[in-house]
Design a protein around this motif. Structure first.
Motif, PDB file in Angstrom:
ATOM      1  N   LEU A 180       0.748  -1.226  -0.012  1.00  0.00           N
ATOM      2  CA  LEU A 180      -0.035  -0.119  -0.225  1.00  0.00           C
ATOM      3  C   LEU A 180       0.998   1.329   0.020  1.00  0.00           C
ATOM      4  CD1 LEU A 180      -2.710   1.254   0.189  1.00  0.00           C
ATOM      5  CD2 LEU A 180      -2.761   0.984   2.574  1.00  0.00           C
ATOM      6  N   VAL A 181       0.698   2.075  -0.973  1.00  0.00           N
ATOM      7  CA  VAL A 181       1.419   3.108  -1.008  1.00  0.00           C
ATOM      8  C   VAL A 181       0.575   4.565  -1.543  1.00  0.00           C
ATOM      9  CG1 VAL A 181       3.187   4.266  -2.622  1.00  0.00           C
ATOM     10  CG2 VAL A 181       3.387   2.113  -2.287  1.00  0.00           C
ATOM     11  N   SER A 182       0.846   5.540  -0.549  1.00  0.00           N
ATOM     12  CA  SER A 182       0.086   6.975  -0.726  1.00  0.00           C
ATOM     13  C   SER A 182       1.056   7.893  -1.733  1.00  0.00           C
ATOM     14  CB  SER A 182      -0.214   7.476   0.574  1.00  0.00           C
ATOM     15  OG  SER A 182       1.011   7.938   1.240  1.00  0.00           O
ATOM     16  N   ARG A 188       4.775   7.583  -0.548  1.00  0.00           N
ATOM     17  CA  ARG A 188       4.937   7.105   0.757  1.00  0.00           C
ATOM     18  C   ARG A 188       4.508   5.785   0.959  1.00  0.00           C
ATOM     19  NH1 ARG A 188       2.642   8.054   6.282  1.00  0.00           N
ATOM     20  NH2 ARG A 188       3.950   7.421   7.826  1.00  0.00           N
ATOM     21  N   VAL A 189       5.515   4.709   1.327  1.00  0.00           N
ATOM     22  CA  VAL A 189       5.071   3.214   1.421  1.00  0.00           C
ATOM     23  C   VAL A 189       4.526   3.175   2.834  1.00  0.00           C
ATOM     24  CG1 VAL A 189       5.801   0.987   1.615  1.00  0.00           C
ATOM     25  CG2 VAL A 189       6.858   2.665  -0.315  1.00  0.00           C
ATOM     26  N   LEU A 190       3.153   3.003   2.725  1.00  0.00           N
ATOM     27  CA  LEU A 190       2.347   2.531   4.090  1.00  0.00           C
ATOM     28  C   LEU A 190       2.586   1.398   4.575  1.00  0.00           C
ATOM     29  CD1 LEU A 190      -0.852   4.667   3.405  1.00  0.00           C
ATOM     30  CD2 LEU A 190       1.438   5.505   4.450  1.00  0.00           C
ATOM     31  N   ARG A 205      -5.577   1.749   8.008  1.00  0.00           N
ATOM     32  CA  ARG A 205      -5.647   2.835   9.101  1.00  0.00           C
ATOM     33  C   ARG A 205      -4.879   3.991   8.732  1.00  0.00           C
ATOM     34  NH1 ARG A 205      -6.702  -1.854  12.072  1.00  0.00           N
ATOM     35  NH2 ARG A 205      -4.693  -2.006  12.978  1.00  0.00           N
ATOM     36  N   LYS A 206      -3.481   3.681   8.527  1.00  0.00           N
ATOM     37  CA  LYS A 206      -2.634   4.982   8.023  1.00  0.00           C
ATOM     38  C   LYS A 206      -3.100   5.680   7.019  1.00  0.00           C
ATOM     39  CE  LYS A 206       1.793   2.119   9.706  1.00  0.00           C
ATOM     40  NZ  LYS A 206       2.747   1.643   9.227  1.00  0.00           N
ATOM     41  N   PRO A 211      -2.088  12.832   5.587  1.00  0.00           N
ATOM     42  CA  PRO A 211      -2.304  14.420   5.102  1.00  0.00           C
ATOM     43  C   PRO A 211      -2.486  14.623   3.700  1.00  0.00           C
ATOM     44  CG  PRO A 211       0.137  14.226   5.935  1.00  0.00           C
ATOM     45  CD  PRO A 211      -0.808  12.726   5.926  1.00  0.00           C
ATOM     46  N   ASN A 212      -3.175  15.575   3.328  1.00  0.00           N
ATOM     47  CA  ASN A 212      -3.558  15.868   1.983  1.00  0.00           C
ATOM     48  C   ASN A 212      -2.255  16.516   1.418  1.00  0.00           C
ATOM     49  OD1 ASN A 212      -5.919  14.710   2.030  1.00  0.00           O
ATOM     50  ND2 ASN A 212      -7.395  16.897   2.180  1.00  0.00           N
TER      51      ASN A 212
END
Length: 373
Positions: A180-182, A188-190, A205-206, A211-212
């Motif tokens: 999962l990556v945002s 950012r690798v979550l 959950r992370k 933050p936007n």
């Protein structure tokens, strides 16, 4: 894979003596066999002996038993999970997804339903695999890339999380792994690759607390995802060929990228990674249209999905989970075709185009448009 045996060298001085011993042993064995045959023949009645001779003369000649030739590569998706996977480096693989006019995957095609061309010249299909319901399940490595820029609302992030959960749950039985990556202004690798539902849940959950961002570095994020697959998701898992996928969830407007779409597509093709994009409902809110067909986004126009064997999907507030479930079904509904290029084409360093065709009326998407020899 090639197996090589150890060669035991016999010292030159001992070779003549070794040959004499072997010759004597063979002569002794032949003499013993002949003596036994004579004794047996003498102990049988004449009528029985003649009957045996007549039966032998009528017996048809049995074909010689020959071992099947060693294949250059074993089945890519063996029916038996215990079969060993072997990939020949000369073999060129391409994943193919076939859909009907309604966009539904077509699963019942056979090798003779396909034609494969290299630079316009038809090549024989050396290997063909499609997942059977009763056979081995092809594992999948998936990177979820989720846009957390300012255009994505918290409500949408919640729906995305539920949809990704439904997607991953449907594929857990395949020994699959998920990351999962945002992404927004930074990537950012979550959650690194995991097969654990619990760890993936912590990543979700992370995501809801992320933050936007002010920018949407989509191509940079996809490029990072391809690198993540290259480093941590090898091309085979459990002796089966791994299907490697990036699912991009975004509003469709890349902003501020440092990597070009062309570069990302080339790198995805080299690593045999298919990219799927899911455009969020926030996009139509800003670009309203009376037309039924969705308006193509800049991400769609880039060819990121279609040139890697993926597809562009459009979410609504109502269809998040059904859309992701159908996407999971599509991801594992691919055929694997492979061919051997001619010897002259194997190492000349040129880029060669691949085209796959099938029955009229069906749509074909292939994981890469060509390869570099």
């Amino acid at each position: 894979m090639r197996l090589t045996g150890n060669i035991i060298k016999v010292p030159r001085a001992s070779r003549p003596r070794l040959r004499v011993r072997l010759a004597r042993a063979r002569l002794l064995a032949l003499s013993s066999a002949l003596a036994a045959a004579l004794v047996l023949a003498g102990s049988l009645p004449a009528s029985t002996q003649s009957q045996i001779q007549r039966n032998d003369s009528r017996r048809p000649e049995q074909p010689k038993q020959t071992r099947p030739p060693a294949a250059g590569a074993a089945e890519i998706l063996p029916e038996d999970p215990d079969d060993v996977l072997t990939i020949d480096t000369n073999l060129v693989l391409v994943d193919v997804t076939v859909t009907d006019a309604g966009g539904r995957p077509v699963r019942d095609l056979r090798p003779e339903d396909f034609k494969l061309y290299e630079d316009g010249v038809e090549r024989p299909i050396s290997f063909f695999n499609v997942e059977r319901r009763t056979g081995a399940k092809r594992p999948v490595a998936v990177v979820f890339l989720v846009d957390v820029s300012g255009s994505v609302s918290p409500e949408e992030v919640g729906r995305i999380t539920r949809a990704m959960r439904a997607f991953s749950t449907s594929l857990y039985e395949r020994e699959s792994v998920f990351a999962l990556v945002s992404f927004g202004m930074r990537v950012r690798v979550l959650q690194e690759f995991t097969a654990s539902a619990e760890k993936l849940e912590r990543g979700y959950r992370k995501l809801e607390r992320e933050p936007n961002g002010l920018s949407t570095h989509t191509y940079d994020a996809v490029d990072d995802a391809v690198r993540l697959l290259k480093r941590h998701a090898p091309r085979s898992r459990g002796r089966r060929l791994l299907k490697r996928v990036v699912v991009v969830v975004t509003d469709g407007f890349p902003v501020g990228d440092t990597v070009s779409p062309k570069t990302v597509i080339e790198r995805a093709n080299n690593e045999e990674v298919s990219i799927y994009t899911v455009t969020l409902p926030s996009f139509p809110r800003f670009m309203a249209s009376a037309a039924d067909a969705p308006i193509p986004t800049p991400l769609d126009v880039s060819g990121l999905a279609e040139k890697t064997g993926g597809s562009n999907l459009y979410a609504t507030a109502q269809n998040f989970e059904p859309l992701f479930k159908s996407l999971a079904d599509e991801v594992v509904s691919t055929y694997v075709l492979a061919f051997y290029p001619p010897d002259a084409n194997r190492r000349d360093g040129r880029y060669r185009q691949i085209r796959v065709a099938t029955r009229p009326g069906l749509n074909v998407r292939q994981s890469r448009p060509g390869y570099k020899s």
